[in-house]
Motif scaffolding. Structure first.
Motif, PDB file in Angstrom:
ATOM      1  N   ASP A 172      -8.881  12.411  14.770  1.00 25.22           N
ATOM      2  CA  ASP A 172      -7.832  13.341  14.343  1.00 25.22           C
ATOM      3  C   ASP A 172      -6.467  12.877  14.846  1.00 25.22           C
ATOM      4  OD1 ASP A 172      -9.577  15.105  13.063  1.00 25.22           O
ATOM      5  OD2 ASP A 172      -9.915  16.272  14.889  1.00 25.22           O
ATOM      6  N   PRO A 173      -5.399  13.264  14.133  1.00 28.56           N
ATOM      7  CA  PRO A 173      -4.065  12.797  14.526  1.00 28.56           C
ATOM      8  C   PRO A 173      -3.706  13.069  15.988  1.00 28.56           C
ATOM      9  CG  PRO A 173      -3.953  13.856  12.381  1.00 28.56           C
ATOM     10  CD  PRO A 173      -5.352  14.056  12.882  1.00 28.56           C
ATOM     11  N   ASP A 174      -3.949  14.283  16.467  1.00 30.00           N
ATOM     12  CA  ASP A 174      -3.430  14.639  17.796  1.00 30.00           C
ATOM     13  C   ASP A 174      -4.330  14.218  18.951  1.00 30.00           C
ATOM     14  OD1 ASP A 174      -5.408  16.446  17.260  1.00 30.00           O
ATOM     15  OD2 ASP A 174      -4.223  18.234  17.751  1.00 30.00           O
ATOM     16  N   ALA A 175      -5.458  13.565  18.645  1.00 29.65           N
ATOM     17  CA  ALA A 175      -6.352  13.116  19.725  1.00 29.65           C
ATOM     18  C   ALA A 175      -5.704  11.985  20.518  1.00 29.65           C
ATOM     19  CB  ALA A 175      -7.674  12.647  19.136  1.00 29.65           C
ATOM     20  N   GLN A 176      -5.947  11.994  21.834  1.00 32.74           N
ATOM     21  CA  GLN A 176      -5.491  10.892  22.675  1.00 32.74           C
ATOM     22  C   GLN A 176      -6.556   9.808  22.655  1.00 32.74           C
ATOM     23  OE1 GLN A 176      -4.158  11.902  26.608  1.00 32.74           O
ATOM     24  NE2 GLN A 176      -3.401  13.907  25.952  1.00 32.74           N
ATOM     25  N   ARG A 177      -6.157   8.589  22.300  1.00 36.78           N
ATOM     26  CA  ARG A 177      -7.130   7.499  22.138  1.00 36.78           C
ATOM     27  C   ARG A 177      -6.688   6.242  22.865  1.00 36.78           C
ATOM     28  NH1 ARG A 177      -5.613   8.255  16.180  1.00 36.78           N
ATOM     29  NH2 ARG A 177      -5.167  10.162  17.275  1.00 36.78           N
ATOM     30  N   LEU A 197       0.844  -1.194   0.000  1.00 37.97           N
ATOM     31  CA  LEU A 197       0.000   0.000   0.000  1.00 37.97           C
ATOM     32  C   LEU A 197       0.877   1.242   0.000  1.00 37.97           C
ATOM     33  CD1 LEU A 197      -2.615  -1.090   2.697  1.00 37.97           C
ATOM     34  CD2 LEU A 197      -2.914  -1.056   0.215  1.00 37.97           C
ATOM     35  N   THR A 198       0.469   2.261  -0.726  1.00 37.75           N
ATOM     36  CA  THR A 198       1.280   3.471  -0.824  1.00 37.75           C
ATOM     37  C   THR A 198       0.595   4.705  -0.239  1.00 37.75           C
ATOM     38  OG1 THR A 198       0.440   4.003  -3.023  1.00 37.75           O
ATOM     39  CG2 THR A 198       2.414   2.606  -2.899  1.00 37.75           C
ATOM     40  N   GLY A 199      -0.677   4.592   0.132  1.00 42.11           N
ATOM     41  CA  GLY A 199      -1.379   5.770   0.628  1.00 42.11           C
ATOM     42  C   GLY A 199      -1.961   5.627   2.015  1.00 42.11           C
ATOM     43  N   CYS A 200      -1.869   4.434   2.588  1.00 39.76           N
ATOM     44  CA  CYS A 200      -2.426   4.235   3.919  1.00 39.76           C
ATOM     45  C   CYS A 200      -1.815   2.992   4.559  1.00 39.76           C
ATOM     46  CB  CYS A 200      -3.946   4.088   3.875  1.00 39.76           C
ATOM     47  SG  CYS A 200      -4.540   2.645   2.982  1.00 39.76           S
ATOM     48  N   HIS A 242      -1.077  10.499  17.001  1.00 42.41           N
ATOM     49  CA  HIS A 242      -0.254  10.386  15.792  1.00 42.41           C
ATOM     50  C   HIS A 242       0.331  11.733  15.424  1.00 42.41           C
ATOM     51  CE1 HIS A 242      -0.880   6.225  14.308  1.00 42.41           C
ATOM     52  NE2 HIS A 242      -1.894   6.278  15.130  1.00 42.41           N
ATOM     53  N   ARG A 243       1.404  11.717  14.683  1.00 39.47           N
ATOM     54  CA  ARG A 243       2.027  12.965  14.230  1.00 39.47           C
ATOM     55  C   ARG A 243       1.237  13.583  13.096  1.00 39.47           C
ATOM     56  NH1 ARG A 243       6.258   9.563  15.568  1.00 39.47           N
ATOM     57  NH2 ARG A 243       7.624  10.406  17.175  1.00 39.47           N
ATOM     58  N   GLN A 244       0.883  12.801  12.070  1.00 42.10           N
ATOM     59  CA  GLN A 244       0.205  13.382  10.907  1.00 42.10           C
ATOM     60  C   GLN A 244      -0.947  12.542  10.366  1.00 42.10           C
ATOM     61  OE1 GLN A 244       3.240  13.740   7.861  1.00 42.10           O
ATOM     62  NE2 GLN A 244       3.104  11.568   7.321  1.00 42.10           N
ATOM     63  N   ASN A 245      -1.138  11.360  10.882  1.00 42.29           N
ATOM     64  CA  ASN A 245      -2.160  10.475  10.314  1.00 42.29           C
ATOM     65  C   ASN A 245      -3.460  10.496  11.107  1.00 42.29           C
ATOM     66  OD1 ASN A 245      -0.249   9.740   8.468  1.00 42.29           O
ATOM     67  ND2 ASN A 245       0.176   7.747   9.375  1.00 42.29           N
ATOM     68  N   LYS A 265      -2.797   9.905   5.883  1.00 37.93           N
ATOM     69  CA  LYS A 265      -2.351  11.264   6.184  1.00 37.93           C
ATOM     70  C   LYS A 265      -3.535  12.232   6.138  1.00 37.93           C
ATOM     71  CE  LYS A 265       1.064  14.731   4.873  1.00 37.93           C
ATOM     72  NZ  LYS A 265       2.111  15.113   3.910  1.00 37.93           N
ATOM     73  N   ALA A 266      -3.719  12.982   7.222  1.00 35.44           N
ATOM     74  CA  ALA A 266      -4.829  13.924   7.283  1.00 35.44           C
ATOM     75  C   ALA A 266      -4.707  14.958   6.177  1.00 35.44           C
ATOM     76  CB  ALA A 266      -4.853  14.613   8.654  1.00 35.44           C
TER      77      ALA A 266
END
Ligand code: ZN
Length: 148
Positions: free
Chosen positions: A103-108, A47-50, A69-72, A126-127
């Protein structure tokens, strides 16, 4: 031990992961961390996009730490069982058919507080990266169907 198999062609890669009842047998090994019941499939399918993982968490199971996550961004697709997913302190009840984008920066963090296996798929991408999709990206071709 469950072992996935693959078949590749010029423009495709097919993967067999076995029945969902076997998914708890997969384990992801990361530096200093073993995650049972998880299989990443990006590398197998090229896979190249996810990144996608298939997951099966036993009754009483829980991810032992929050992560972000940083950007995803991530999409969690719950396909069997029940559990709870916590996002920035909000507790979401999830079950077969629940789909959650985070969202990437959410704590889950999430857990299976039920008495059956929780089966789910996580898609990480990537968001804000999607530029076209569905009818804007798809092409209907004139090639006639030819089944072997
Ligand atoms: Zn994640």
């Amino acid at each position: 031990m469950t072992q996935s198999t693959t078949r590749t062609g010029r423009h495709y890669a097919q993967m067999e992961t076995g029945p969902m009842t076997d998914w708890p047998d997969y384990t992801v090994s990361l530096p200093g961390l073993e995650i049972p019941g998880k299989l990443f499939i990006k590398d197998t399918l090229n896979l190249t996009g996810c990144e996608i993982s298939i997951n099966a968490m036993p009754p009483g199971g829980a991810i032992p730490f929050y992560h972000a996550h940083r950007q995803n961004e991530e999409v969690y697709l719950f396909i069997k069982g029940r559990g709870q997913l916590q996002v920035d302190g909000d507790t979401l009840e999830v079950r077969e058919g629940s789909i959650v984008r985070i969202d990437p920066d959410a704590q889950r963090i999430w857990r299976n507080h039920s008495d059956e296996t929780l089966v789910y798929i996580i898609i990480q991408t990537k968001a804000d990266s999607l530029e076209q999709y569905s009818a804007d990206d798809g092409l209907i071709l004139d090639t006639a169907p030819a089944w072997a």
